[in-house]
Enzyme design. Structure first.
Site, PDB file in Angstrom:
ATOM      1  N   VAL A   1      -4.955 -11.609   7.980  1.00 39.78           N
ATOM      2  CA  VAL A   1      -5.811 -12.793   7.907  1.00 39.78           C
ATOM      3  C   VAL A   1      -4.954 -14.050   7.776  1.00 39.78           C
ATOM      4  CG1 VAL A   1      -7.939 -11.773   7.013  1.00 39.78           C
ATOM      5  CG2 VAL A   1      -6.083 -12.357   5.432  1.00 39.78           C
TER       6      VAL A   1
ATOM      7  N   GLN B   1     -13.891   1.224  -1.281  1.00 41.41           N
ATOM      8  CA  GLN B   1     -13.929  -0.156  -0.826  1.00 41.41           C
ATOM      9  C   GLN B   1     -15.145  -0.379   0.053  1.00 41.41           C
ATOM     10  OE1 GLN B   1     -10.226  -1.154   1.200  1.00 41.41           O
ATOM     11  NE2 GLN B   1      -9.281  -1.748  -0.743  1.00 41.41           N
TER      12      GLN B   1
ATOM     13  N   TRP C   1       0.829  -1.198   0.000  1.00 43.84           N
ATOM     14  CA  TRP C   1       0.000   0.000   0.000  1.00 43.84           C
ATOM     15  C   TRP C   1       0.868   1.255   0.000  1.00 43.84           C
ATOM     16  CZ3 TRP C   1      -0.801  -4.211   3.299  1.00 43.84           C
ATOM     17  CH2 TRP C   1      -1.964  -4.949   3.046  1.00 43.84           C
TER      18      TRP C   1
ATOM     19  N   ALA D   1     -12.960 -11.679   7.355  1.00 38.74           N
ATOM     20  CA  ALA D   1     -12.950 -10.286   6.916  1.00 38.74           C
ATOM     21  C   ALA D   1     -12.788 -10.287   5.406  1.00 38.74           C
ATOM     22  CB  ALA D   1     -11.809  -9.520   7.569  1.00 38.74           C
TER      23      ALA D   1
ATOM     24  N   ARG E   1      -4.297   5.842  -2.576  1.00 38.63           N
ATOM     25  CA  ARG E   1      -2.997   5.192  -2.746  1.00 38.63           C
ATOM     26  C   ARG E   1      -2.080   6.050  -3.595  1.00 38.63           C
ATOM     27  NH1 ARG E   1      -4.775  -1.080  -3.005  1.00 38.63           N
ATOM     28  NH2 ARG E   1      -6.037  -0.949  -1.129  1.00 38.63           N
TER      29      ARG E   1
ATOM     30  N   HIS F   1      -6.856   1.570   2.852  1.00 40.88           N
ATOM     31  CA  HIS F   1      -7.917   0.562   2.730  1.00 40.88           C
ATOM     32  C   HIS F   1      -8.913   0.793   3.875  1.00 40.88           C
ATOM     33  CE1 HIS F   1      -4.961  -2.328   5.071  1.00 40.88           C
ATOM     34  NE2 HIS F   1      -5.036  -1.144   5.626  1.00 40.88           N
TER      35      HIS F   1
END
Ligand code: DAH
Length: 340
Positions: free
Chosen positions: A266, A223, A161, A308, A209, A183
């Site tokens: 995650v 998003q 990112w 998520a 970004r 994000h």
């Protein structure tokens, strides 16, 4: 017989009337009418002068001149109104006539931006799937955007990112680094700080970004983050939710694929791609919430689990509206926008 050679009051009045009527007839427009009103009827006008001088006249003449002057004043005021109406009527008669049979001009009707339409479509589906919609800040703390999502400083994953940094802000515990969120994932952390499981939220919002743009990348994007935490949530729930979502958001015959991926917050991580113009286009990242994140929020990760996801709204709008270059969305070209 009188030997007086100066004009009597009545003579003077007659002279004023003659001049005034000639002047009024010669006035052709509103400024001329106004100038006339000032010289004839105004405070230092001719008629007012006569009315003021009445007191100096002989008693019998005073009455006659007074009445005549007042009557003349009313006459001239009426004449002014009449002249004004006459000029207006003449102007109207000269104007082009209105053609009441001409068809009306169509008004351009506004419409929703395709990304807004897509966002509403997405949130509609998610709400029906049981997610509550909440929002978070676009100017975010480094800690939420990165550190607490297990992306520490100097970690290579930060390169995923590229970031618009903002000057440090003075916080309660000293200076804090802020940025434009890259994000919507920081809302996972913020929401967990203040809410207990069971959790099912969807977080729409803009992200930024600092990167070069191309057909599938923009420096500003929207998003929708998903977070579901409860007892007994498994990867099967994630797969089921994403497939049901994809089935509802696209046409029934759109091909989607869930494949392995990596995101620091995650474990395991996956991504969902959709077949568009013969190629796989990634539309979201997802995965099972990392046990360390659940633990850091104060819950036992052997009891609470969750999934998520973070989807790109423009990426979903592309196959939906058959747009093959993401940069079209924010160029504000009406030839493009008015198609949707
Ligand atoms: N935040 C990620 C991005 O912007 C997308 C993402 C991946 C969100 C995995 C998630 C997730 O919630 O589980 O690239």
């Amino acid at each position: 017989m009188t030997t007086d050679t100066t004009p009597t009051g009545l003579d003077a009045l007659a002279a004023v009337e003659r001049d005034a009527r000639a002047g009024l007839a010669a006035a052709e427009d509103e400024p001329a009418l106004e100038a006339w009103r000032t010289t004839v009827l105004g405070r230092s006008g001719a008629l007012t002068g006569i009315l003021r001088g009445i007191g100096a006249l002989e008693a019998d003449e005073r009455k006659a001149v007074g009445q005549a002057a007042n009557a003349l004043k009313q006459d001239l005021e009426a004449a002014l109104d009449a002249r004004r109406a006459q000029l207006k009527a003449a102007a109207l008669a000269g104007a082009e006539p209105i053609d009441v049979t001409l068809p009306g001009r169509p008004r351009r009707i506004g419409r929703l931006h395709p990304v807004t339409q897509t966002m509403r479509h997405i949130l509609d589906i998610l709400q029906r799937l049981g997610f509550a919609v909440i929002e978070g800040p676009e100017v975010e703390l480094d800690e939420y955007n990165f550190d607490q999502l297990r992306i520490p400083k100097d970690h290579p994953a930060r390169d995923m990112w590229d970031t618009f940094w903002i000057a440090e802000q003075e916080g309660r515990q000293g200076p804090r680094q802020t940025l434009l969120r890259t994000h919507t994932s920081p809302m996972q952390i913020r929401y967990l700080e203040t809410h207990e499981p069971p959790i099912r939220v969807a977080v729409p919002g803009r992200c930024y970004r600092y990167e070069a743009t191309d057909a599938t990348h923009e420096w500003m994007l929207q998003q929708v983050e998903l977070l579901a935490i409860d007892e007994g949530i498994s990867l099967a729930d994630l797969k089921g939710t994403l497939h049901e979502f994809a089935r509802q958001v696209f046409d029934a015959d759109t091909e989607v694929m869930l494949r392995n991926s990596y995101f620091p917050f995650v474990e395991p991580g996956v991504e969902l791609a959709v077949k568009f113009r013969g190629q796989w286009l990634e539309i979201m990242g997802a995965g099972m919430v990392h046990p360390e994140i659940i633990e850091a929020a104060g819950y036992d990760p052997t009891r609470y689990t969750g999934f998520a996801a973070g989807m790109g709204v423009e990426r979903i709008a592309m196959p939906l509206y058959q747009v093959d270059d993401i940069r079209n969305f924010y160029q504000n070209d009406l030839r493009f926008l008015s198609q949707f």
